[in-house]
Write a protein that holds these residues in place. Structure first.
Motif, PDB file in Angstrom:
ATOM      1  N   GLN A 146       0.805  -1.345   0.035  1.00 18.54           N
ATOM      2  CA  GLN A 146      -0.014   0.216  -0.180  1.00 18.54           C
ATOM      3  C   GLN A 146       0.730   1.280   0.040  1.00 18.54           C
ATOM      4  N   TYR A 147       0.184   2.201  -0.564  1.00 17.30           N
ATOM      5  CA  TYR A 147       1.044   3.478  -0.767  1.00 17.30           C
ATOM      6  C   TYR A 147      -0.148   4.698   0.019  1.00 17.30           C
ATOM      7  N   GLN A 148       0.218   5.672   0.668  1.00 16.60           N
ATOM      8  CA  GLN A 148      -0.325   6.557   1.261  1.00 16.60           C
ATOM      9  C   GLN A 148      -0.001   7.999   0.433  1.00 16.60           C
ATOM     10  N   ILE A 149      -1.155   8.640  -0.194  1.00 18.13           N
ATOM     11  CA  ILE A 149      -1.031  10.079  -0.586  1.00 18.13           C
ATOM     12  C   ILE A 149      -0.980  10.948   0.618  1.00 18.13           C
ATOM     13  N   ARG A 150      -0.245  11.971   0.714  1.00 20.35           N
ATOM     14  CA  ARG A 150      -0.174  13.033   1.612  1.00 20.35           C
ATOM     15  C   ARG A 150       0.419  14.170   0.929  1.00 20.35           C
ATOM     16  N   GLY A 151      -0.206  15.357   1.518  1.00 20.34           N
ATOM     17  CA  GLY A 151       0.308  16.593   1.070  1.00 20.34           C
ATOM     18  C   GLY A 151       0.042  16.988  -0.486  1.00 20.34           C
ATOM     19  N   MET A 152      -1.296  16.461  -1.139  1.00 19.17           N
ATOM     20  CA  MET A 152      -1.511  16.813  -2.306  1.00 19.17           C
ATOM     21  C   MET A 152      -2.192  18.260  -2.149  1.00 19.17           C
ATOM     22  N   ALA A 153      -1.713  19.167  -2.999  1.00 19.15           N
ATOM     23  CA  ALA A 153      -2.080  20.456  -2.789  1.00 19.15           C
ATOM     24  C   ALA A 153      -1.836  21.213  -4.163  1.00 19.15           C
ATOM     25  N   VAL A 154      -2.632  22.003  -4.536  1.00 20.04           N
ATOM     26  CA  VAL A 154      -2.478  22.916  -5.656  1.00 20.04           C
ATOM     27  C   VAL A 154      -2.654  24.433  -5.256  1.00 20.04           C
ATOM     28  N   LEU A 155      -1.731  25.315  -5.707  1.00 20.58           N
ATOM     29  CA  LEU A 155      -1.976  26.687  -5.346  1.00 20.58           C
ATOM     30  C   LEU A 155      -3.385  27.384  -5.786  1.00 20.58           C
ATOM     31  N   GLU A 156      -3.812  27.980  -4.945  1.00 20.81           N
ATOM     32  CA  GLU A 156      -5.211  28.609  -5.118  1.00 20.81           C
ATOM     33  C   GLU A 156      -5.159  29.271  -6.689  1.00 20.81           C
ATOM     34  N   SER A 157      -4.337  29.928  -6.924  1.00 22.79           N
ATOM     35  CA  SER A 157      -4.304  30.558  -8.444  1.00 22.79           C
ATOM     36  C   SER A 157      -4.276  29.737  -9.519  1.00 22.79           C
ATOM     37  N   HIS A 158      -4.065  28.411  -9.140  1.00 21.71           N
ATOM     38  CA  HIS A 158      -4.142  27.138 -10.391  1.00 21.71           C
ATOM     39  C   HIS A 158      -5.241  26.257 -10.126  1.00 21.71           C
ATOM     40  N   GLN A 159      -5.856  26.198  -9.181  1.00 15.66           N
ATOM     41  CA  GLN A 159      -6.736  25.262  -8.837  1.00 15.66           C
ATOM     42  C   GLN A 159      -8.064  25.420  -9.713  1.00 15.66           C
ATOM     43  N   LYS A 160      -8.621  24.254  -9.853  1.00 14.04           N
ATOM     44  CA  LYS A 160      -9.844  24.021 -10.949  1.00 14.04           C
ATOM     45  C   LYS A 160      -9.600  23.958 -12.406  1.00 14.04           C
ATOM     46  N   LYS A 161      -8.108  23.633 -12.641  1.00 14.61           N
ATOM     47  CA  LYS A 161      -7.570  23.641 -13.936  1.00 14.61           C
ATOM     48  C   LYS A 161      -7.204  22.172 -14.097  1.00 14.61           C
TER      49      LYS A 161
END
Length: 148
Positions: free
Chosen positions: A69-84
């Motif tokens: 198993q692998y765990q995803i952590r810290g997935m994040a996109v800067l607000e200015s680039h979200q929803k793309k």
């Protein structure tokens, strides 16, 4: 053109801090296991600027029967680039990477606000919501990747 590259744990801090630990000290961006050889960090770049990050940790959750198993952590996109679509690309990249590592399952703790995003990518909620101190409400989510 491939915008996703392997990065170091320290390189994740700028995006982790801006998105996941806003208003908290930079030290809160360091996760246990960040520097292990079995942990992998990836960044999404736009014009050489790091705008999205994701990390995968070799970490088995005893709730699941899968061996690798692998765990995803810290997935994040800067607000200015979200929803793309950047977050989706990062998750799919990690799924492909985990398959190369012969992983059977990916799991993570998703913020309540992100559950819908992950459900669209085929992840399923496991159990009830729970609180992570100083971070907020989360759901355990998982997806089997061995038979795809």
């Amino acid at each position: 053109m491939q915008n996703i590259e392997k990065i170091t744990d320290l390189e994740t801090y700028s995006v982790r801090h801006a998105v996941l630990r806003k208003g908290k000290s930079i030290e809160t961006c360091q996760f246990e296991g960040d520097d292990l050889p079995s942990t992998h960090h990836f960044g999404y770049f736009v014009n050489n600027e790091l705008v999205g990050i994701i990390s995968i940790f070799k970490n088995n959750n005893s709730i699941f029967a899968a061996n690798n198993q692998y765990q995803i952590r810290g997935m994040a996109v800067l607000e200015s680039h979200q929803k793309k679509g950047i977050g989706e690309l990062l998750v799919k990249y990690c799924e492909a990477y985990c398959k190369k590592l012969q992983s059977d399952l990916i799991w993570f703790n998703a913020r309540t606000a992100a559950v819908g995003f992950y459900e669209k990518l085929g992840y399923t909620k496991v159990g009830a919501a729970f609180e992570i101190k100083d971070v907020g409400e989360h759901y355990l989510m998982a997806k089997s990747i061995s038979n795809e």
